[in-house]
Write a protein that holds these residues in place. Structure first.
Motif, mmCIF file in Angstrom:
data_model
loop_
_atom_site.group_PDB
_atom_site.id
_atom_site.type_symbol
_atom_site.label_atom_id
_atom_site.label_comp_id
_atom_site.label_asym_id
_atom_site.label_seq_id
_atom_site.Cartn_x
_atom_site.Cartn_y
_atom_site.Cartn_z
ATOM 1 N N THR A 21 33.560 -15.135 75.383
ATOM 2 C CA THR A 21 33.178 -16.408 74.533
ATOM 3 C C THR A 21 32.397 -16.162 73.326
ATOM 4 O O THR A 21 31.802 -14.897 73.240
ATOM 5 N N LEU A 22 32.387 -16.866 72.505
ATOM 6 C CA LEU A 22 31.286 -16.723 71.318
ATOM 7 C C LEU A 22 30.291 -17.750 71.297
ATOM 8 O O LEU A 22 29.691 -18.085 70.025
ATOM 9 N N ASN A 23 29.980 -18.354 72.248
ATOM 10 C CA ASN A 23 28.623 -19.231 72.610
ATOM 11 C C ASN A 23 27.709 -18.226 72.743
ATOM 12 O O ASN A 23 27.543 -17.534 73.868
ATOM 13 N N ALA A 24 26.821 -18.086 71.795
ATOM 14 C CA ALA A 24 25.759 -17.221 71.805
ATOM 15 C C ALA A 24 24.769 -17.447 73.373
ATOM 16 O O ALA A 24 24.179 -16.458 73.797
ATOM 17 N N VAL A 25 24.539 -18.499 73.665
ATOM 18 C CA VAL A 25 23.877 -18.903 74.881
ATOM 19 C C VAL A 25 24.673 -18.347 76.172
ATOM 20 O O VAL A 25 23.920 -17.771 77.032
ATOM 21 N N MET A 26 25.845 -18.163 75.983
ATOM 22 C CA MET A 26 26.700 -17.700 77.278
ATOM 23 C C MET A 26 27.145 -16.511 77.230
ATOM 24 O O MET A 26 27.476 -15.762 78.416
ATOM 25 N N GLN A 27 26.893 -15.729 76.087
ATOM 26 C CA GLN A 27 27.512 -14.457 76.049
ATOM 27 C C GLN A 27 26.950 -13.430 76.922
ATOM 28 O O GLN A 27 25.623 -13.573 77.104
ATOM 29 N N SER A 28 27.594 -12.214 77.340
ATOM 30 C CA SER A 28 26.865 -11.276 78.057
ATOM 31 C C SER A 28 27.407 -9.899 78.145
ATOM 32 O O SER A 28 26.920 -8.932 78.684
ATOM 33 N N GLY A 29 28.388 -9.492 77.164
ATOM 34 C CA GLY A 29 28.973 -8.557 76.876
ATOM 35 C C GLY A 29 28.784 -7.846 75.554
ATOM 36 O O GLY A 29 28.699 -8.628 74.519
ATOM 37 N N ALA A 30 29.217 -6.529 75.312
ATOM 38 C CA ALA A 30 29.319 -5.956 74.116
ATOM 39 C C ALA A 30 30.425 -6.419 73.254
ATOM 40 O O ALA A 30 29.758 -6.838 71.866
ATOM 41 N N PRO A 31 31.518 -6.783 73.394
ATOM 42 C CA PRO A 31 32.422 -7.612 72.706
ATOM 43 C C PRO A 31 31.712 -9.017 71.905
ATOM 44 O O PRO A 31 31.891 -9.180 70.714
ATOM 45 N N GLU A 32 31.118 -9.777 72.649
ATOM 46 C CA GLU A 32 30.689 -10.903 72.349
ATOM 47 C C GLU A 32 29.580 -10.653 71.187
ATOM 48 O O GLU A 32 29.198 -11.156 70.348
ATOM 49 N N GLN A 33 28.640 -9.628 71.514
ATOM 50 C CA GLN A 33 27.380 -9.285 70.662
ATOM 51 C C GLN A 33 27.995 -8.597 69.410
ATOM 52 O O GLN A 33 27.276 -9.158 68.329
ATOM 53 N N GLU A 34 29.038 -7.973 69.573
ATOM 54 C CA GLU A 34 29.622 -7.404 68.094
ATOM 55 C C GLU A 34 29.975 -8.647 67.021
ATOM 56 O O GLU A 34 29.541 -8.410 65.926
ATOM 57 N N VAL A 35 30.516 -9.392 67.804
ATOM 58 C CA VAL A 35 31.053 -10.350 66.971
ATOM 59 C C VAL A 35 30.050 -11.537 66.390
ATOM 60 O O VAL A 35 29.770 -11.720 65.454
ATOM 61 N N LEU A 36 29.214 -12.044 67.478
ATOM 62 C CA LEU A 36 28.050 -12.583 67.252
ATOM 63 C C LEU A 36 27.064 -12.448 66.191
ATOM 64 O O LEU A 36 26.382 -13.295 65.411
ATOM 65 N N GLN A 37 26.685 -11.224 65.909
ATOM 66 C CA GLN A 37 26.010 -10.627 64.991
ATOM 67 C C GLN A 37 26.153 -11.049 63.473
ATOM 68 O O GLN A 37 25.745 -10.887 62.782
ATOM 69 N N TYR A 38 27.546 -10.979 63.302
ATOM 70 C CA TYR A 38 28.210 -11.377 62.224
ATOM 71 C C TYR A 38 28.183 -12.815 61.814
ATOM 72 O O TYR A 38 28.383 -13.077 60.720
ATOM 73 N N VAL A 39 28.372 -13.678 62.901
ATOM 74 C CA VAL A 39 28.636 -15.111 62.736
ATOM 75 C C VAL A 39 27.208 -15.955 63.061
ATOM 76 O O VAL A 39 27.716 -17.271 62.947
ATOM 77 N N SER A 40 26.443 -15.410 63.595
ATOM 78 C CA SER A 40 25.441 -16.300 64.342
ATOM 79 C C SER A 40 24.485 -16.812 63.203
ATOM 80 O O SER A 40 24.297 -16.168 62.302
ATOM 81 N N ARG A 41 24.030 -17.935 63.341
ATOM 82 C CA ARG A 41 22.859 -18.283 62.426
ATOM 83 C C ARG A 41 21.697 -18.149 63.265
ATOM 84 O O ARG A 41 21.541 -18.733 64.378
ATOM 85 N N ASN A 42 20.739 -17.402 62.447
ATOM 86 C CA ASN A 42 19.518 -17.118 63.132
ATOM 87 C C ASN A 42 18.305 -17.879 62.402
ATOM 88 O O ASN A 42 18.141 -17.982 61.014
ATOM 89 N N LEU A 43 17.270 -18.001 63.095
ATOM 90 C CA LEU A 43 15.994 -18.472 62.348
ATOM 91 C C LEU A 43 15.618 -17.584 61.423
ATOM 92 O O LEU A 43 15.164 -17.824 60.355
ATOM 93 N N LEU A 44 15.589 -16.279 61.622
ATOM 94 C CA LEU A 44 15.317 -15.215 60.477
ATOM 95 C C LEU A 44 16.448 -14.175 60.580
ATOM 96 O O LEU A 44 16.999 -14.120 61.620
ATOM 97 N N ASP A 45 16.455 -13.561 59.173
ATOM 98 C CA ASP A 45 17.539 -12.619 59.324
ATOM 99 C C ASP A 45 16.731 -11.372 58.779
ATOM 100 O O ASP A 45 15.615 -11.403 58.586
ATOM 101 N N PHE A 46 17.815 -10.288 58.693
ATOM 102 C CA PHE A 46 17.119 -8.924 58.102
ATOM 103 C C PHE A 46 17.917 -8.700 56.617
ATOM 104 O O PHE A 46 19.104 -8.988 56.790
#
Length: 97
Positions: A21-46
């Motif tokens: 999934t690419l739903n940040a709330v439902m993600q649970s694995g490394a593949p999702e985390q790797e993609v979401l780190q680039y496409v998620s909108r966060n309150l704050l970034d680095f």
């Protein structure tokens, strides 16, 4: 030499598996985390030096005891469909995680 990083372009990464999934709330694995780190909108970034910078939040403050965070969302923050990002949506998303 590749030179300094620039905005834009194409990023290609090999994933350890297919994202379920690419739903940040439902993600649970490394593949999702790797993609979401680039496409998620966060309150704050680095930034490049790992300092916090505004994302969806224009400004933020932390209470003296460190237990309460207050974020002011950017007035121009919208979702892909053009609907505004609201505090209510942010709260639902944070609580779902």
């Amino acid at each position: 030499s590749q030179g300094p990083p620039v905005d834009g372009g194409t990023l290609r990464r090999r994933l350890p598996g297919d994202p379920a999934t690419l739903n940040a709330v439902m993600q649970s694995g490394a593949p999702e985390q790797e993609v979401l780190q680039y496409v998620s909108r966060n309150l704050l970034d680095f930034d490049a030096r790992m300092r916090l910078i505004p994302g969806l939040a224009e400004t933020w403050s932390v209470s003296p005891d460190g237990r309460a965070y207050t974020f002011l969302l950017r007035a121009d923050a919208v979702w892909e469909d053009g609907s505004p990002v609201t505090a209510a949506v942010a709260v639902v998303t944070i609580r779902a995680r």
